[in-house]
Design a protein around this motif. Structure first.
Motif, mmCIF file in Angstrom:
data_model
loop_
_atom_site.group_PDB
_atom_site.id
_atom_site.type_symbol
_atom_site.label_atom_id
_atom_site.label_comp_id
_atom_site.label_asym_id
_atom_site.label_seq_id
_atom_site.Cartn_x
_atom_site.Cartn_y
_atom_site.Cartn_z
ATOM 1 N N SER A 158 0.827 -1.201 0.000
ATOM 2 C CA SER A 158 0.000 0.000 0.000
ATOM 3 C C SER A 158 0.866 1.257 0.000
ATOM 4 C CB SER A 158 -0.935 -0.012 1.203
ATOM 5 O OG SER A 158 -1.691 1.187 1.269
ATOM 6 N N ASN A 159 1.891 1.290 0.852
ATOM 7 C CA ASN A 159 2.774 2.458 0.902
ATOM 8 C C ASN A 159 3.555 2.630 -0.398
ATOM 9 O OD1 ASN A 159 2.006 3.069 3.540
ATOM 10 N ND2 ASN A 159 3.610 1.774 4.432
ATOM 11 N N MET A 160 3.962 1.497 -0.974
ATOM 12 C CA MET A 160 4.665 1.571 -2.254
ATOM 13 C C MET A 160 3.734 2.110 -3.335
ATOM 14 S SD MET A 160 6.447 -1.449 -4.519
ATOM 15 C CE MET A 160 7.103 -2.196 -3.032
ATOM 16 N N ALA A 161 2.492 1.644 -3.338
ATOM 17 C CA ALA A 161 1.537 2.072 -4.362
ATOM 18 C C ALA A 161 1.258 3.569 -4.270
ATOM 19 C CB ALA A 161 0.239 1.285 -4.218
ATOM 20 N N LYS A 162 1.225 4.116 -3.057
ATOM 21 C CA LYS A 162 0.986 5.560 -2.902
ATOM 22 C C LYS A 162 2.086 6.371 -3.577
ATOM 23 C CE LYS A 162 -1.600 5.193 1.448
ATOM 24 N NZ LYS A 162 -1.590 5.494 2.900
ATOM 25 N N LEU A 163 3.320 5.911 -3.442
ATOM 26 C CA LEU A 163 4.427 6.624 -4.086
ATOM 27 C C LEU A 163 4.374 6.473 -5.602
ATOM 28 C CD1 LEU A 163 7.359 5.657 -1.664
ATOM 29 C CD2 LEU A 163 6.138 7.833 -1.773
ATOM 30 N N LEU A 164 4.068 5.276 -6.070
ATOM 31 C CA LEU A 164 4.023 5.048 -7.516
ATOM 32 C C LEU A 164 2.837 5.747 -8.166
ATOM 33 C CD1 LEU A 164 4.980 1.259 -7.673
ATOM 34 C CD2 LEU A 164 6.458 3.262 -7.946
ATOM 35 N N ALA A 165 1.791 6.003 -7.400
ATOM 36 C CA ALA A 165 0.620 6.689 -7.955
ATOM 37 C C ALA A 165 0.897 8.162 -8.219
ATOM 38 C CB ALA A 165 -0.572 6.546 -7.006
ATOM 39 N N ASP A 166 1.948 8.711 -7.607
ATOM 40 C CA ASP A 166 2.260 10.134 -7.786
ATOM 41 C C ASP A 166 3.051 10.409 -9.057
ATOM 42 O OD1 ASP A 166 0.949 10.814 -5.465
ATOM 43 O OD2 ASP A 166 2.745 10.655 -4.212
ATOM 44 N N VAL A 167 3.496 9.366 -9.768
ATOM 45 C CA VAL A 167 4.220 9.555 -11.021
ATOM 46 C C VAL A 167 3.393 8.946 -12.148
ATOM 47 C CG1 VAL A 167 6.471 9.561 -9.885
ATOM 48 C CG2 VAL A 167 5.503 7.406 -10.696
ATOM 49 N N ASP A 168 3.776 9.257 -13.380
ATOM 50 C CA ASP A 168 3.015 8.780 -14.534
ATOM 51 C C ASP A 168 3.754 7.708 -15.329
ATOM 52 O OD1 ASP A 168 5.028 10.359 -15.505
ATOM 53 O OD2 ASP A 168 3.759 11.520 -16.874
ATOM 54 N N ASN A 169 4.823 7.167 -14.758
ATOM 55 C CA ASN A 169 5.644 6.188 -15.482
ATOM 56 C C ASN A 169 4.940 4.839 -15.587
ATOM 57 O OD1 ASN A 169 7.343 8.160 -13.840
ATOM 58 N ND2 ASN A 169 8.815 7.468 -15.348
ATOM 59 N N SER A 170 5.266 4.113 -16.643
ATOM 60 C CA SER A 170 4.755 2.758 -16.806
ATOM 61 C C SER A 170 5.407 1.838 -15.779
ATOM 62 C CB SER A 170 5.042 2.240 -18.220
ATOM 63 O OG SER A 170 4.387 3.036 -19.182
ATOM 64 N N ILE A 171 4.657 0.809 -15.374
ATOM 65 C CA ILE A 171 5.127 -0.118 -14.347
ATOM 66 C C ILE A 171 5.044 -1.533 -14.896
ATOM 67 C CG2 ILE A 171 4.729 -1.033 -12.027
ATOM 68 C CD1 ILE A 171 3.470 1.681 -11.325
ATOM 69 N N LYS A 172 6.143 -2.259 -14.800
ATOM 70 C CA LYS A 172 6.194 -3.643 -15.246
ATOM 71 C C LYS A 172 6.494 -4.529 -14.049
ATOM 72 C CE LYS A 172 8.404 -6.590 -18.740
ATOM 73 N NZ LYS A 172 9.413 -6.610 -19.826
ATOM 74 N N VAL A 173 5.622 -5.490 -13.784
ATOM 75 C CA VAL A 173 5.789 -6.411 -12.662
ATOM 76 C C VAL A 173 6.105 -7.787 -13.226
ATOM 77 C CG1 VAL A 173 4.757 -7.397 -10.596
ATOM 78 C CG2 VAL A 173 4.162 -5.067 -11.287
ATOM 79 N N GLU A 174 7.245 -8.360 -12.812
ATOM 80 C CA GLU A 174 7.702 -9.651 -13.320
ATOM 81 C C GLU A 174 7.851 -10.641 -12.177
ATOM 82 O OE1 GLU A 174 10.781 -8.889 -16.742
ATOM 83 O OE2 GLU A 174 11.022 -7.316 -15.221
ATOM 84 N N GLY A 175 7.327 -11.839 -12.382
ATOM 85 C CA GLY A 175 7.454 -12.892 -11.390
ATOM 86 C C GLY A 175 8.486 -13.920 -11.812
ATOM 87 N N PHE A 176 9.301 -14.395 -10.831
ATOM 88 C CA PHE A 176 10.350 -15.381 -11.085
ATOM 89 C C PHE A 176 10.283 -16.468 -10.009
ATOM 90 C CE2 PHE A 176 11.772 -11.264 -12.592
ATOM 91 C CZ PHE A 176 12.295 -11.516 -13.849
ATOM 92 N N THR A 177 10.684 -17.665 -10.353
ATOM 93 C CA THR A 177 10.761 -18.767 -9.404
ATOM 94 C C THR A 177 12.134 -19.419 -9.491
ATOM 95 O OG1 THR A 177 9.987 -20.462 -10.940
ATOM 96 C CG2 THR A 177 8.294 -19.194 -9.778
#
Length: 269
Positions: A158-177
């Motif tokens: 939640s805290n991370m999302a608040k910071l990322l919501a203040d910018v307009d950059n694209s976000i890529k989330v990648e999962g690894f195992t």
């Protein structure tokens, strides 16, 4: 008598001689304006060449010389543009500086929010020319073999999302195992598990107010490891989620965030 008449005719004064001088003046004035008009008339071909040369100089910043010969046989015209910094490159450079500063501030804010996990080594934050990479070990987000973020991780996300919501950059989330196989009804392979974990993070971000148009989720399975799967520590490092905040630079937009070892501004424990 005849001699007096002849003398009288010779002494007669002509009062209209000024017309001759006036006519000469008008003729010269007309010729002057004709010459001025000829000099000031626009040569369309020369204008186009000069305009094209100036535009090329501003684009490339190089020294160029344009020589044109008027069709009337007049003197040649040489136009030289000194080497300068192209305007388009200057604008891009200013934008790059502003973007780097913005992402630098975001990196510092993320490091403060995720300080304890950075200190413990579960989170690594790296700023590169392509943006910000946030590597989070699966133990900080998920239970073993699960893709639903645990309750302990919700305040962090939640805290991370608040910071990322203040910018307009694209976000890529990648999962690894790691390379240990998994075969469960929910996750027949590591592909499904890694993709589901990435999708779970994206869903939490969306619920926290980040526009879904800015985000993408990708599952890599056991591919692209960052450590040797032969050791327990290596497998733990490979089980991760990487959140990439991509820079809004034209050059960076054409390429993917680096999967290799990042460079400067890495936040380490």
């Amino acid at each position: 008598m005849a001699s007096r008449r002849k003398r009288h005719e010779e002494e007669h004064e002509n009062h209209e001689r000024w017309l001759v001088s006036y006519a000469d003046f008008i003729t010269l004035l007309f010729a002057f304006f004709v010459v001025m008009y000829a000099i000031s008339s626009l040569n369309e071909g020369k204008y186009r060449v000069m305009s094209s040369a100036i535009m090329d100089a501003f684009r490339t910043g190089s020294v160029i010389a344009v020589q044109t010969t008027p069709p009337t046989g007049g003197a040649n015209t040489m136009i030289e543009i000194p080497q300068t910094k192209p305007i388009s490159k200057a604008i891009k450079s200013d934008h790059h500086v502003e973007e780097t500063a913005k992402l630098g501030q975001l990196t510092q804010n993320l490091a403060k929010v995720m300080g304890p996990l950075v200190q413990s080594g579960e989170v690594t934050i790296t700023q590169t020319s392509q943006g910000i990479n946030i590597d989070i070990r699966d133990s900080a987000l998920f239970a073993v073999g699960q893709a639903e973020p645990n309750q302990q991780s919700l305040p962090l996300m939640s805290n991370m999302a608040k910071l990322l919501a203040d910018v307009d950059n694209s976000i890529k989330v990648e999962g690894f195992t790691d390379d240990a196989p998994i075969r469960t009804p929910a996750f027949p392979s590591n592909w499904e598990l890694s993709a589901a974990r990435a999708g779970g993070v994206v869903r939490l971000f969306q619920e926290s107010g980040i526009s879904p148009q800015r985000m993408v989720a990708v599952g890599h399975g056991a591919n692209l490891p960052v450590a040797d799967n032969a050791t327990a520590d290596g497998r733990a490092r490979n089980r991760r989620v990487t959140i990439s905040v991509q820079a809004n630079n034209q050059d960076a937009a054409a390429s993917e965030p680096a999967a290799a070892t990042p460079t400067p501004n890495e936040v380490k424990p």
